[in-house]
Design an enzyme around this catalytic site. Structure first.
Site: not given
Length: 304
Positions: A173, A180
């Protein structure tokens, strides 16, 4: 399956709603009693404390912690560990640093408690779109909670999976969020360049819409960019100030420790730091240096 949900922010509350819709028994707790009452009205079983929450769940218990990373997560897991019994499981769905996850898993394991780290993405859209979950933990333990992950995911067989042992879920993550940063920065720079090409009077929302079909750069982030630009084409009233949650920093630090080059993610993180400075000292020094070696004029603050 029944599960306790600790932390009823937007994600925790919406995850609870998806679990309820799938037929799970969910016992909830949050310091904000009004949120607990709201979800109790939707079918959850409310609790006024962690003690009450643990008492209402049948052993072996499973409790999902969805609170901010850092000290809030640390305090919550520490308190829960003193209330739970051997065989119970804590699942951390927040953005914890994977080093902390490894420590917590070891500490809980020494007390007979199980731990699963779930890197969770989906934000405010998870209620309708489902959540992407990167799961770290023992295979048997992850399998035991399969029905929970299937209920939260976009589809039972999509958007989630065990990626490795404890720590792996939060590590993946972390990398997800670093990527991102880079993708968001690339979109932002591309649209800024088009914004500056004033003689073409480009319709930026239209361009974003075109790129969403058949283009190699189509993505959900691009859909959100189109949505933002249609709602506010000039982005009036929005300050050029971009915070960071910490995971981009952790990603860059990890890359340094592994001697792994990630220039795009690193620059994207640095651009966020830059966005928070009204008058960067480095730019002032650049102006001063040009003045010193070439006599170039220096613009004064306030336009004087």
């Amino acid at each position: 399956m029944e599960i306790g949900m600790v932390g009823l922010g937007k994600m925790g509350a919406n995850m609870t709603r998806r679990l309820l819709k799938a037929g799970h028994r969910v016992i909830v707790f949050d310091p904000r009693r009004e949120v607990v009452r709201e979800l109790a009205g939707e079918g959850a079983l409310g609790s006024s404390s962690l003690v009450e929450l643990v008492q209402k769940i049948r052993a072996p218990r499973s409790i999902w912690v969805m609170v901010p990373s850092g000290q809030p997560t640390e305090d919550t897991i520490r308190e829960l560990s003193g209330l739970l019994e051997p065989g119970d499981t804590i699942l951390d769905g927040g953005n914890s640093n994977y080093h902390e996850t490894l420590r917590r898993a070891a500490e809980l394991g020494s007390r007979g408690l199980s731990f699963v780290d779930v890197g969770t993405s989906g934000g405010i859209w998870g209620l309708t779109q489902g959540y992407s979950m990167m799961v770290g933990g023992e295979e048997q333990l992850v399998e035991r909670h399969r029905s929970i992950f299937e209920a939260l995911a976009p589809a039972p067989d999509q958007g989630w999976g065990r990626v490795g042992p404890n720590g792996a879920g939060h590590f993946v993550k972390m990398i997800h969020n670093g990527i991102e940063y880079g993708v968001m920065r690339a979109y932002a720079e591309g649209f800024e360049l088009m914004h500056h090409k004033t003689e073409f009077a480009l319709n930026l929302p239209q361009v974003a819409g075109i790129w969403q079909h058949g283009s190699v750069i189509r993505s959900w982030l691009l859909e959100l960019a189109e949505r933002a630009l249609r709602l506010n084409p000039g982005l009036e009233g929005i300050a050029a100030y971009v915070p960071d949650s910490g995971e981009g920093r952790w990603t860059v630090v990890e890359a340094i420790e592994l001697s792994c080059s990630i220039p795009v993610i690193s620059m994207a993180l640095e651009s966020r730091f830059r966005s928070r400075e009204e008058a960067p000292f480095a730019d002032k020094l650049l102006a001063a240096l040009r003045n010193q070696f070439g006599g170039h004029a220096v613009a004064r603050e306030g336009g004087k």
